[in-house]
Design an enzyme around this catalytic site. Structure first.
Site, mmCIF file in Angstrom:
data_model
loop_
_atom_site.group_PDB
_atom_site.id
_atom_site.type_symbol
_atom_site.label_atom_id
_atom_site.label_comp_id
_atom_site.label_asym_id
_atom_site.label_seq_id
_atom_site.Cartn_x
_atom_site.Cartn_y
_atom_site.Cartn_z
ATOM 1 N N ASN A 9 -5.504 -9.492 1.291
ATOM 2 C CA ASN A 9 -6.001 -9.224 2.644
ATOM 3 C C ASN A 9 -6.958 -8.032 2.567
ATOM 4 O OD1 ASN A 9 -6.377 -8.594 5.329
ATOM 5 N ND2 ASN A 9 -4.260 -7.933 5.693
ATOM 6 N N LYS A 11 -8.730 -6.772 4.855
ATOM 7 C CA LYS A 11 -8.806 -5.989 6.107
ATOM 8 C C LYS A 11 -10.272 -5.687 6.442
ATOM 9 C CE LYS A 11 -4.202 -4.306 5.164
ATOM 10 N NZ LYS A 11 -3.177 -3.332 5.383
ATOM 11 N N HIS A 96 -0.413 -10.014 11.990
ATOM 12 C CA HIS A 96 -0.321 -8.839 11.118
ATOM 13 C C HIS A 96 0.076 -7.625 11.954
ATOM 14 C CE1 HIS A 96 -1.450 -5.576 8.448
ATOM 15 N NE2 HIS A 96 -1.337 -6.443 7.458
ATOM 16 N N GLU A 98 -1.046 -4.756 12.077
ATOM 17 C CA GLU A 98 -2.145 -3.932 12.626
ATOM 18 C C GLU A 98 -2.619 -4.465 13.984
ATOM 19 O OE1 GLU A 98 -4.270 -3.809 8.932
ATOM 20 O OE2 GLU A 98 -2.722 -2.496 8.128
ATOM 21 N N GLU A 165 6.480 -8.420 5.982
ATOM 22 C CA GLU A 165 5.794 -7.160 5.697
ATOM 23 C C GLU A 165 6.437 -6.025 6.483
ATOM 24 O OE1 GLU A 165 1.594 -7.793 4.097
ATOM 25 O OE2 GLU A 165 1.431 -7.682 6.254
ATOM 26 N N SER A 211 2.522 -2.658 -0.069
ATOM 27 C CA SER A 211 2.389 -1.837 -1.281
ATOM 28 C C SER A 211 2.709 -2.589 -2.569
ATOM 29 C CB SER A 211 3.243 -0.566 -1.164
ATOM 30 O OG SER A 211 2.750 0.261 -0.118
HETATM 31 P P1 PGA Z 1 -0.786 -2.982 1.408
HETATM 32 O O1 PGA Z 1 -1.075 -3.915 2.687
HETATM 33 O O2 PGA Z 1 -0.654 -3.911 0.207
HETATM 34 O O3 PGA Z 1 -1.988 -2.089 1.314
HETATM 35 O O4 PGA Z 1 0.472 -2.255 1.670
HETATM 36 C C1 PGA Z 1 -0.403 -5.141 2.873
HETATM 37 C C2 PGA Z 1 -0.876 -5.786 4.143
HETATM 38 O O5 PGA Z 1 -1.155 -5.086 5.123
HETATM 39 O O6 PGA Z 1 -0.972 -7.026 4.215
#
Ligand code: PGA
Length: 251
Positions: A9, A11, A96, A98, A165, A211
């Site tokens: 992803n 983003k 997601h 966010e 997540e 992460s």
């Molecule tokens: P990250 O993000 O691997 O940077 O923790 C995962 C995600 O938001 O899908």
């Protein structure tokens, strides 16, 4: 058998020019990849067309980072399934944490998006997960059950990916332990079993995200109810992402 799906992803990162540089490094690294896993990248909308050209004839499939429930209309800033299909997009990330946080996306809206994706032949990647506060208050299981029950309502589990997540793990370097991630993914599968039966539960693919790094991927992928990873930060580095994708279960 469920085929694991490793998705990057991006983003709000990567211009078209940066995507070209990325693919020049990334694609050769996938040349000897076993066919037992799916590889997906979710670029920002502006780079989808460029990336679609670049990954033609490779094993990389495309995802969007969102999809609207209407085919077209007065929905400023949104993207429709047909617009994505025109570029060969196969998956659509919805729910997601966010957009849930910054744009107050509800489970009902997320379900509309996912249903629309499936109706048009896209595979939704429905993200669920608890915050640190919810986890500390012992509410994680209840929160995730609600997100799964409402977010997945009437979806076909065979054309669906769920991404677990935990919000506290996203972009923090605090990856969940394989045991904890497995326990939650098993719980998600159980909710699907309760709602839609054994066949549905056995076929739905459940990713872990938060992460994920090359060092943590193999132990996560070894868990029986984890069928892949949704990778944010580490997917921006082509070499790091290729190492995650090339995880080996033995040796
Ligand atoms: P990250 O993000 O691997 O940077 O923790 C995962 C995600 O938001 O899908």
């Amino acid at each position: 058998m469920r085929k694991p799906v490793i998705a990057g992803n991006w983003k709000m990162h990567m211009t078209c020019a940066q995507s070209r540089d990325y693919m020049a490094t990334f694609l050769p690294l996938l040349e000897n990849l076993p066919e037992d896993r799916d590889v997906v990248i979710a670029p920002p909308f502006t780079a989808i067309s460029s990336v679609a050209d670049l990954v033609k004839n490779s094993c990389v499939e495309l995802s969007s980072q969102n999809v609207h429930w209407e085919g077209s209309g007065a929905f400023t800033a949104e993207i429709s399934p047909t617009m994505l299909l025109e570029h060969g997009v196969r998956y659509a990330i919805v729910g997601h944490s966010e957009p849930r946080k910054y744009f107050s996306e509800s489970d009902e809206q997320i379900n509309h998006r996912a249903r629309s994706a499936q109706k048009h032949g896209l595979i939704p990647i429905v993200c669920v997960g608890e915050s640190d506060e919810q986890r500390n208050r012992g509410e994680a299981e209840r929160v995730i059950r609600r997100q799964v029950e409402q977010g997945l309502e009437t979806l076909d589990p065979k054309k669906l990916v769920v991404a677990y997540e935990p919000i506290w793990a996203i972009g923090t370097g605090r990856v969940a332990t394989p045991e904890d991630a497995q326990a939650v993914c098993l719980g998600i599968r159980q909710v699907v079993r309760d709602d839609s039966g054994n066949a549905a539960a056995d076929s739905v693919r459940i990713q872990y995200g938060g992460s994920v790094k090359p060092v943590s991927a193999p132990d996560l992928m070894r868990q029986p109810d984890i069928d892949g990873a949704l990778v944010g930060g580490a997917s921006l580095d082509p070499e790091e992402f290729a190492r995650i994708i090339a995880y080996r279960l033995v040796g």
